[in-house]
Design a protein around this motif. Structure first.
Motif, mmCIF file in Angstrom:
data_model
loop_
_atom_site.group_PDB
_atom_site.id
_atom_site.type_symbol
_atom_site.label_atom_id
_atom_site.label_comp_id
_atom_site.label_asym_id
_atom_site.label_seq_id
_atom_site.Cartn_x
_atom_site.Cartn_y
_atom_site.Cartn_z
ATOM 1 N N GLY A 84 0.837 -1.201 0.000
ATOM 2 C CA GLY A 84 0.000 0.000 0.000
ATOM 3 C C GLY A 84 0.864 1.239 0.000
ATOM 4 O O GLY A 84 2.077 1.182 0.158
ATOM 5 N N MET A 85 0.242 2.369 -0.213
ATOM 6 C CA MET A 85 0.953 3.631 -0.114
ATOM 7 C C MET A 85 1.365 3.859 1.333
ATOM 8 O O MET A 85 0.680 3.448 2.262
ATOM 9 N N VAL A 86 2.505 4.505 1.512
ATOM 10 C CA VAL A 86 2.917 4.881 2.859
ATOM 11 C C VAL A 86 1.858 5.807 3.458
ATOM 12 O O VAL A 86 1.482 5.690 4.620
ATOM 13 N N PHE A 87 1.357 6.748 2.650
ATOM 14 C CA PHE A 87 0.217 7.567 3.018
ATOM 15 C C PHE A 87 -0.807 7.445 1.891
ATOM 16 O O PHE A 87 -0.490 7.016 0.786
ATOM 17 N N ALA A 88 -2.049 7.821 2.178
ATOM 18 C CA ALA A 88 -3.055 7.854 1.118
ATOM 19 C C ALA A 88 -2.561 8.749 -0.018
ATOM 20 O O ALA A 88 -1.866 9.742 0.205
ATOM 21 N N SER A 89 -2.918 8.388 -1.255
ATOM 22 C CA SER A 89 -2.416 9.135 -2.408
ATOM 23 C C SER A 89 -2.774 10.613 -2.331
ATOM 24 O O SER A 89 -2.009 11.478 -2.782
ATOM 25 N N GLU A 90 -3.922 10.925 -1.744
ATOM 26 C CA GLU A 90 -4.333 12.332 -1.624
ATOM 27 C C GLU A 90 -3.422 13.122 -0.700
ATOM 28 O O GLU A 90 -3.421 14.353 -0.733
ATOM 29 N N LEU A 91 -2.663 12.427 0.144
ATOM 30 C CA LEU A 91 -1.783 13.099 1.103
ATOM 31 C C LEU A 91 -0.312 13.025 0.701
ATOM 32 O O LEU A 91 0.544 13.518 1.412
ATOM 33 N N ALA A 92 -0.019 12.397 -0.443
ATOM 34 C CA ALA A 92 1.369 12.091 -0.778
ATOM 35 C C ALA A 92 1.972 12.985 -1.856
ATOM 36 O O ALA A 92 3.161 12.861 -2.165
ATOM 37 N N ALA A 93 1.195 13.905 -2.438
ATOM 38 C CA ALA A 93 1.689 14.714 -3.550
ATOM 39 C C ALA A 93 2.387 15.976 -3.055
ATOM 40 O O ALA A 93 2.090 17.084 -3.498
ATOM 41 N N HIS A 94 3.327 15.808 -2.127
ATOM 42 C CA HIS A 94 4.037 16.966 -1.577
ATOM 43 C C HIS A 94 5.501 16.952 -2.004
ATOM 44 O O HIS A 94 5.964 16.030 -2.690
ATOM 45 N N MET A 95 6.249 17.968 -1.561
ATOM 46 C CA MET A 95 7.602 18.162 -2.078
ATOM 47 C C MET A 95 8.573 17.057 -1.670
ATOM 48 O O MET A 95 9.576 16.840 -2.345
ATOM 49 N N MET A 96 8.312 16.344 -0.588
ATOM 50 C CA MET A 96 9.200 15.251 -0.202
ATOM 51 C C MET A 96 9.109 14.071 -1.151
ATOM 52 O O MET A 96 9.991 13.227 -1.182
ATOM 53 N N ASN A 97 8.033 14.018 -1.923
ATOM 54 C CA ASN A 97 7.809 12.912 -2.846
ATOM 55 C C ASN A 97 7.929 13.332 -4.299
ATOM 56 O O ASN A 97 7.281 12.774 -5.181
ATOM 57 N N THR A 98 8.735 14.333 -4.568
ATOM 58 C CA THR A 98 8.913 14.821 -5.932
ATOM 59 C C THR A 98 10.384 15.086 -6.213
ATOM 60 O O THR A 98 11.203 15.237 -5.298
ATOM 61 N N ASP A 99 10.702 15.152 -7.488
ATOM 62 C CA ASP A 99 12.030 15.542 -7.966
ATOM 63 C C ASP A 99 11.917 16.901 -8.647
ATOM 64 O O ASP A 99 10.801 17.336 -9.006
#
Length: 409
Positions: A84-99
């Motif tokens: 599963g996602m570490v967090f729900a996808s709605e909560l994961a689109a932040h700067m720590m998860n991007t390049d």
């Protein structure tokens, strides 16, 4: 130089032992296998990096990606059973998860709020909140320092910064820890739903009634097209987590270290100019963040003489790197006088914690006022009986019973 495949079988981590004392495993790995394939609790296979120089290199290597969409596919491929996602996808689109360039765009929206000058302006309000919490502890012989002090201080600060009403702060006590520890699927789903509903509600309130706070600024950025709705919600979540749990653990772990080393506590009580260095030693000795978030290799890379193939997950053991004897003399010892304490608790490179200066300031004020108000504070439990929060990402106590003794004056 050795290559990943064909070597030793991945090491299975014992979750309970690791939760209680990760240092025992880290000491062995730094010596014998500083870049090692393991199966983490939850069944995900990752490469664990435990030495300081290797850790710093990995954290700054753009051949390792944090793109959440591609990363989820890698996680699924390397996880036994359902991933599963570490967090729900709605909560994961932040700067720590991007390049970059998305990371650069997202971080730009909050950087100005966390400059040293901006953080220093928060000092008087942090002092007020600290005093209120210490006042509430007055007259009690014993308290749980986590519940009475370490948790509510950072929560109040980040909520005021974001613009979360004070009456709503209690609601986060269950939602955020559940997200961080994972918990069972039902609890996680309930916490996610409640948190998402609240964040959407809060965002709409800022849109209809703008205020002078960070979340209103992010809403304006969203309305101007600089953030999409999912990024806005995820950013609010990230700031609540990063602005809260990390500092909670910094205060709790630092207090435990001081209480277990009365000579160091006495030295700090006698000379408050040691506070900045003491906070750095709190961060190094028992890092509030145990492991970095996941990265994956976009091509084969060499780390510490080991070739990690393309498409592999990599995790940096920050807690281990901070006790690397090749970087720190007597690394296993707690010493608030330690010079040159360039710890990795807040990361390194482009993903270095944006709120690091705020966390440091909160900790300095918290410990200055705590030991002034309660100079005879002492541990009220056997250290071996203390329990740590579940999960491998963060390192924090569930509770910290202390006897307050007589107050100053």
């Amino acid at each position: 130089m050795s290559s990943g495949p064909g070597g030793a079988a991945p090491l299975q981590i014992d979750e309970k032992e690791f939760e209680h004392n990760p240092h025992a495993l880290y000491d062995v790995l730094r010596s014998d296998a500083p870049v090692r394939e393991i199966i983490a609790p939850g069944g995900t296979k990752v490469w664990l990096v435990t030495r300081y120089d290797d850790a710093k290199s990995v954290l700054n290597d753009n051949r390792l990606s944090k793109n959440i969409e591609a990363g989820q596919k890698v996680i699924q491929r390397h996880t036994e059973g359902e991933a599963g996602m570490v967090f729900a996808s709605e909560l994961a689109a932040h700067m720590m998860n991007t390049d970059p360039p998305d990371h650069t765009r997202l971080r730009k929206q909050v950087n100005k709020v966390f400059t040293q000058r901006a953080v220093e302006k928060l000092g008087p309000r942090i002092e007020e909140i600290t005093t209120e919490l210490l006042d509430a502890m007055e007259g009690q012989d014993q308290v749980d320092l986590m519940r009475a002090f370490a948790y509510p201080l950072p929560m109040a600060v980040i909520c005021e910064l974001l613009g979360v009403p004070a009456v709503d702060q209690e609601r986060f006590k269950g939602w955020v820890p559940t997200q961080l520890s994972g918990g069972d699927a039902e609890s996680l789903a309930q916490a996610t739903t409640a948190l998402l509903e609240y964040l959407y509600e809060l965002i709409e309130s800022k849109r209809s009634e703008p205020a002078d706070d960070l979340l209103t600024g992010l809403v304006r950025s969203s309305d101007d097209g600089k953030l999409n709705t999912q990024e806005l919600v995820s950013m609010a979540f990230l700031l609540l987590v990063a602005g809260n749990e990390t500092t909670v653990n910094l205060i709790g772990n630092g207090a435990l270290a001081l209480l277990r080393h009365p000579d160091q506590l006495a030295a700090l009580r006698a000379d408050r100019s040691l506070l900045p260095g003491a906070v750095e030693e709190f961060l190094r000795y028992e890092s509030p963040v145990n492991t970095s978030s996941l990265r994956f290799t976009t091509e084969p890379i060499e780390v510490g003489g080991v070739v990690v193939p393309e498409g592999e997950l990599v995790v940096v053991a920050l807690t281990s790197a901070n006790r690397d004897e090749s970087q720190y003399e007597n690394a296993g010892s707690f010493d608030i006088h330690r010079p040159g304490n360039a710890n990795l608790s807040f990361g390194h490179g482009i993903h270095y914690c944006v709120g690091a200066q705020l966390a440091r300031l909160e900790a300095q004020i918290a410990f200055d006022r705590l030991i002034e108000r309660f100079p005879d504070i002492r541990l009220a439990a056997d250290p071996d009986d203390l329990r740590w929060q579940p999960g491998t990402a963060l390192r924090g106590l569930r509770s910290l019973p202390v006897s307050l003794g007589a107050r100053r004056g």
